[in-house]
Design a protein around this motif. Structure first.
Motif, PDB file in Angstrom:
ATOM      1  N   GLY A  54       7.410  -0.698  21.517  1.00  0.00           N
ATOM      2  CA  GLY A  54       5.953  -0.373  21.401  1.00  0.00           C
ATOM      3  C   GLY A  54       5.785   1.142  21.583  1.00  0.00           C
ATOM      4  N   CYS A  55       5.274   1.478  20.985  1.00  0.00           N
ATOM      5  CA  CYS A  55       4.465   2.991  21.146  1.00  0.00           C
ATOM      6  C   CYS A  55       4.020   3.224  22.298  1.00  0.00           C
ATOM      7  CB  CYS A  55       4.040   3.591  19.864  1.00  0.00           C
ATOM      8  SG  CYS A  55       4.531   3.700  18.591  1.00  0.00           S
ATOM      9  N   PHE A  56       3.295   2.534  22.997  1.00  0.00           N
ATOM     10  CA  PHE A  56       2.505   2.459  24.068  1.00  0.00           C
ATOM     11  C   PHE A  56       3.438   2.581  25.485  1.00  0.00           C
ATOM     12  CE2 PHE A  56      -0.101   0.568  27.894  1.00  0.00           C
ATOM     13  CZ  PHE A  56      -0.581   2.331  28.490  1.00  0.00           C
ATOM     14  N   TRP A  57       4.190   1.435  25.385  1.00  0.00           N
ATOM     15  CA  TRP A  57       4.733   0.390  26.626  1.00  0.00           C
ATOM     16  C   TRP A  57       6.109   2.128  26.569  1.00  0.00           C
ATOM     17  CZ3 TRP A  57       2.160  -2.423  29.720  1.00  0.00           C
ATOM     18  CH2 TRP A  57       1.425  -3.259  29.422  1.00  0.00           C
ATOM     19  N   HIS A  58       6.399   2.325  25.396  1.00  0.00           N
ATOM     20  CA  HIS A  58       7.489   3.323  26.082  1.00  0.00           C
ATOM     21  C   HIS A  58       7.254   4.770  25.818  1.00  0.00           C
ATOM     22  CE1 HIS A  58      10.435   0.054  26.564  1.00  0.00           C
ATOM     23  NE2 HIS A  58       9.144  -1.095  25.376  1.00  0.00           N
ATOM     24  N   GLY A  59       6.291   4.968  25.333  1.00  0.00           N
ATOM     25  CA  GLY A  59       5.578   6.415  26.121  1.00  0.00           C
ATOM     26  C   GLY A  59       6.173   7.244  24.922  1.00  0.00           C
ATOM     27  N   THR A 114       7.992  -9.858  19.477  1.00  0.00           N
ATOM     28  CA  THR A 114       7.156  -9.538  17.981  1.00  0.00           C
ATOM     29  C   THR A 114       7.028  -8.575  17.337  1.00  0.00           C
ATOM     30  OG1 THR A 114       8.079  -7.411  18.901  1.00  0.00           O
ATOM     31  CG2 THR A 114       6.976  -8.088  20.781  1.00  0.00           C
ATOM     32  N   LYS A 115       6.546  -8.822  16.282  1.00  0.00           N
ATOM     33  CA  LYS A 115       6.249  -8.821  15.366  1.00  0.00           C
ATOM     34  C   LYS A 115       7.005  -7.770  14.466  1.00  0.00           C
ATOM     35  CE  LYS A 115       3.335  -8.409  10.940  1.00  0.00           C
ATOM     36  NZ  LYS A 115       1.855  -8.088  10.235  1.00  0.00           N
ATOM     37  N   PRO A 116       6.979  -6.436  15.382  1.00  0.00           N
ATOM     38  CA  PRO A 116       7.860  -6.087  14.548  1.00  0.00           C
ATOM     39  C   PRO A 116       9.881  -6.067  15.288  1.00  0.00           C
ATOM     40  CG  PRO A 116       6.408  -4.279  16.000  1.00  0.00           C
ATOM     41  CD  PRO A 116       6.477  -5.344  16.206  1.00  0.00           C
ATOM     42  N   LEU A 146      12.716  -7.054  11.864  1.00  0.00           N
ATOM     43  CA  LEU A 146      13.853  -6.470  11.693  1.00  0.00           C
ATOM     44  C   LEU A 146      14.406  -7.432  11.621  1.00  0.00           C
ATOM     45  CD1 LEU A 146      15.705  -3.191  12.133  1.00  0.00           C
ATOM     46  CD2 LEU A 146      14.930  -3.522  14.625  1.00  0.00           C
ATOM     47  N   ARG A 147      14.163  -7.503  12.633  1.00  0.00           N
ATOM     48  CA  ARG A 147      15.742  -8.935  13.447  1.00  0.00           C
ATOM     49  C   ARG A 147      16.069  -9.590  11.241  1.00  0.00           C
ATOM     50  NH1 ARG A 147      13.772 -11.705  17.896  1.00  0.00           N
ATOM     51  NH2 ARG A 147      13.825 -13.876  16.505  1.00  0.00           N
ATOM     52  N   ARG A 148      15.241 -10.020  10.988  1.00  0.00           N
ATOM     53  CA  ARG A 148      14.690  -9.881   9.066  1.00  0.00           C
ATOM     54  C   ARG A 148      15.533  -9.766   8.468  1.00  0.00           C
ATOM     55  NH1 ARG A 148       9.223 -11.239   8.080  1.00  0.00           N
ATOM     56  NH2 ARG A 148       9.602 -12.941   9.635  1.00  0.00           N
ATOM     57  N   ALA A 149      15.403  -8.217   8.711  1.00  0.00           N
ATOM     58  CA  ALA A 149      15.924  -7.139   7.891  1.00  0.00           C
ATOM     59  C   ALA A 149      17.109  -7.109   8.084  1.00  0.00           C
ATOM     60  CB  ALA A 149      15.455  -5.950   7.307  1.00  0.00           C
ATOM     61  N   LEU A 150      18.513  -7.370   9.134  1.00  0.00           N
ATOM     62  CA  LEU A 150      18.952  -7.613   9.947  1.00  0.00           C
ATOM     63  C   LEU A 150      20.225  -8.182   8.965  1.00  0.00           C
ATOM     64  CD1 LEU A 150      18.759  -5.955  13.561  1.00  0.00           C
ATOM     65  CD2 LEU A 150      19.954  -5.072  11.481  1.00  0.00           C
ATOM     66  N   VAL A 188      14.631   1.274  18.442  1.00  0.00           N
ATOM     67  CA  VAL A 188      13.332   1.989  17.067  1.00  0.00           C
ATOM     68  C   VAL A 188      11.623   1.755  17.476  1.00  0.00           C
ATOM     69  CG1 VAL A 188      12.801   0.305  14.798  1.00  0.00           C
ATOM     70  CG2 VAL A 188      15.289   0.604  15.948  1.00  0.00           C
ATOM     71  N   TRP A 189      11.094   2.284  17.129  1.00  0.00           N
ATOM     72  CA  TRP A 189       9.561   2.607  17.306  1.00  0.00           C
ATOM     73  C   TRP A 189       9.137   1.582  16.981  1.00  0.00           C
ATOM     74  CZ3 TRP A 189       8.290   4.403  22.041  1.00  0.00           C
ATOM     75  CH2 TRP A 189       9.207   5.792  22.873  1.00  0.00           C
ATOM     76  N   GLU A 190       8.526   0.726  17.290  1.00  0.00           N
ATOM     77  CA  GLU A 190       7.523  -0.344  16.302  1.00  0.00           C
ATOM     78  C   GLU A 190       6.774   0.433  14.889  1.00  0.00           C
ATOM     79  OE1 GLU A 190       3.729  -1.879  18.183  1.00  0.00           O
ATOM     80  OE2 GLU A 190       3.114   0.125  18.974  1.00  0.00           O
ATOM     81  N   HIS A 191       6.904   1.634  15.022  1.00  0.00           N
ATOM     82  CA  HIS A 191       5.881   2.508  13.528  1.00  0.00           C
ATOM     83  C   HIS A 191       7.385   2.649  12.554  1.00  0.00           C
ATOM     84  CE1 HIS A 191       7.254   5.904  15.942  1.00  0.00           C
ATOM     85  NE2 HIS A 191       6.938   6.152  14.759  1.00  0.00           N
ATOM     86  N   GLU A 192       8.396   2.257  13.285  1.00  0.00           N
ATOM     87  CA  GLU A 192       9.425   2.863  12.376  1.00  0.00           C
ATOM     88  C   GLU A 192       9.765   1.588  11.075  1.00  0.00           C
ATOM     89  OE1 GLU A 192      12.129   5.722  13.804  1.00  0.00           O
ATOM     90  OE2 GLU A 192      12.255   4.217  14.917  1.00  0.00           O
ATOM     91  N   ASP A 193       9.913   2.167   9.429  1.00  0.00           N
ATOM     92  CA  ASP A 193       9.675   0.919   8.796  1.00  0.00           C
ATOM     93  C   ASP A 193      11.622   0.208   9.417  1.00  0.00           C
ATOM     94  OD1 ASP A 193      11.971   0.857   6.050  1.00  0.00           O
ATOM     95  OD2 ASP A 193       9.673  -0.012   6.163  1.00  0.00           O
TER      96      ASP A 193
END
Length: 147
Positions: free
Chosen positions: A73-78, A27-29, A33-37, A121-126
């Motif tokens: 993901g914010c929806f899928w994991h509440g 997924t995009k998030p 994250l993988r690119r940053a790591l 790591v939530w999808e909305h986190e930097d």
């Protein structure tokens, strides 16, 4: 299920098509994250089982350090900040998300009992901030295993 809409959990054919197109990996998030790591020099396994007897694939796994990362993901994991109850088919989706949250908690406890650290790591986190958190955890746990 043979693929017909009549047997589907979706409220409409359009919803079904949309839900089927959701990715479980890359997924995009997760890619950010993988690119940053990777940019921090970290190498890892992607979509791997941290424990052979646990029915779970973590998005990113650092085996020697025993660190697993899940990008949620914010929806899928509440997500406590962003989850909102769906307006269509809400009984089904609310129950589905509740099962996901319970499964996430069960997996986290199983990993901790086996000496692993699970970082969510939530999808909305930097992604860069979270890469720093993950890198620090991996570094700390690697140093501990070298002693």
């Amino acid at each position: 299920m043979n693929g017909s809409f009549d047997e589907s959990w979706a409220s409409t054919p359009a919803v079904r098509r949309s839900m089927q197109s959701n990715r479980s990996r890359d997924t995009k998030p997760e890619l950010l994250l993988r690119r940053a790591l990777h940019g921090r020099g970290l190498r890892y396994r992607v979509c791997a089982n941290p424990l052979p007897d646990l029915r779970m694939k973590a998005d990113i796994v650092f085996r020697p350090a025993r660190v697993a990362v899940e990008v949620r993901g914010c929806f899928w994991h509440g997500c406590p900040e962003h989850y909102r109850k769906p307006s269509s088919n809400s009984d089904y989706w609310s129950a589905k998300v509740a099962r996901n949250v319970a499964r996430d908690e069960k997996n986290s406890k199983a990993l901790a009992a086996a000496g692993w650290l699970l970082i969510s790591v939530w999808e909305h986190e930097d992604p860069d901030e979270m890469a720093a958190v993950v890198a620090a955890a991996v570094s700390s746990r690697r140093r501990r295993t070298l002693r």
